[in-house]
Design an enzyme around this catalytic site. Sequence first.
Site, PDB file in Angstrom:
ATOM      1  N   LYS A 103       0.950  -1.206   0.183  1.00 15.32           N
ATOM      2  CA  LYS A 103       0.037  -0.085   0.044  1.00 15.32           C
ATOM      3  C   LYS A 103       0.861   1.284   0.175  1.00 15.32           C
ATOM      4  CE  LYS A 103      -3.541   2.257   2.666  1.00 15.32           C
ATOM      5  NZ  LYS A 103      -3.956   2.540   4.318  1.00 15.32           N
ATOM      6  N   ASP A 119      -3.434  -3.992  12.101  1.00 13.92           N
ATOM      7  CA  ASP A 119      -3.218  -4.858  10.893  1.00 13.92           C
ATOM      8  C   ASP A 119      -3.738  -6.012  10.881  1.00 13.92           C
ATOM      9  OD1 ASP A 119      -2.086  -2.119   9.922  1.00 13.92           O
ATOM     10  OD2 ASP A 119      -0.213  -2.987   9.720  1.00 13.92           O
ATOM     11  N   HIS A 134      -2.142   1.436  15.878  1.00 15.25           N
ATOM     12  CA  HIS A 134      -1.424   2.627  15.692  1.00 15.25           C
ATOM     13  C   HIS A 134      -2.526   3.504  14.707  1.00 15.25           C
ATOM     14  CE1 HIS A 134      -1.252  -0.771  12.576  1.00 15.25           C
ATOM     15  NE2 HIS A 134      -0.834   0.126  11.582  1.00 15.25           N
ATOM     16  N   HIS A 159      -6.066   1.598  14.207  1.00 16.07           N
ATOM     17  CA  HIS A 159      -6.414   0.197  13.749  1.00 16.07           C
ATOM     18  C   HIS A 159      -5.406  -0.523  14.145  1.00 16.07           C
ATOM     19  CE1 HIS A 159      -3.678   1.743  10.736  1.00 16.07           C
ATOM     20  NE2 HIS A 159      -3.500   0.499  10.231  1.00 16.07           N
TER      21      HIS A 159
END
Length: 333
Positions: A200, A221, A275, A219
């Site tokens: 990304k 990962d 994070h 969020h």
Amino acid sequence: MGVERVQTIASLSNNLGTIPQEFIRSEHEQPGKTTFHGPVPELPVIDLANPDQYQVTREIVEASSEWGIFQVVNHGIPEEVVKEFQRVGRHFFELPQEEKEKIAKQPGMKEGYGTKLHREPEGKKTWVDFLYHNIWPQHILNYNIWPQSPPEYRKANDEYCKYLVPLVDRLFEYLSTGLGLEKNVLKEASGGDNMKMLLKINYYPPCPRPDLALGVAAHTDMSTFTLLVPNDVPGLQVLKDDHWVDAKYIPNATIVHIGDQFEILSNGKYKSVWHRSTVNKDQTRMSWPVFCEPPADLVIGPLPQLVSDENPAKFKTKKFKDYEYCKLNKIPQ
Ligand code: OGA
Ligand code: NI
């Protein structure tokens, strides 16, 4: 009508000195109000060239258990390879808008150029545009949704992968032996040679109110782990002991995030890190996370070697694609 990109909104906002209402986070999320400024320990920095490799393993285990994130230096990816990989990614975002739209992400697809369309539960948006495409393994790559410009784009990505894949393998080994397992166990449990790597590229344009907006909201990962290289504009924040702390920018370091699948496989020994990212008033921030993911149909659960009567499984065992579906649709796992 086309999708409104943050890059376009930013150029208008920067003239006005304000941002649209939907980018103003609620108070409990605003970086201006919630960033911790007291004395905090820094994210662990681990030197992979340390001749004492047992110590490296110990440091990685400690960082993964207590922080869920660490920076690695002397990781073997040459500086000029990273610089070129970043240059071609940045070049793509600086192309005219209609060029970028040629590889726009279509609904339901994972790959392509995009902007988050759905607002979050509180009705807010994030200050970022992005590009997603797989970079590994080679036989799944769809070059139709890779940038055609600059012409060196593909070569720069291939070259980065040439060094990234061995680094990923090495980290798998440290994390595996650190759990008292054979070195190949975690990689095999994550799909072995079918493990996928999804790139990304985050593009966070300058924002006149960085105290009110977020680039990426809080969020964890979904990946096994994520390897991220940022540009030199700081912005990554990590939740540590209930405080949002800034990750220091260290030139030539790679940031390793433990993701949900490693937390599950290790039955909670390794922590998936919360994070978020902030944005900058005058400068464009960019980051290049690579998410290491199991194949969609692979079943992931706590490793049987780590589960016992005294230490029962803390997580359900399910296919990665089912985990992903629940997470994306905010359904309990
Ligand atoms: C992400 C992310 C952080 C950053 O895209 O998942 O966490 O530093 N990005 O850009
Ligand atoms: Ni992330």
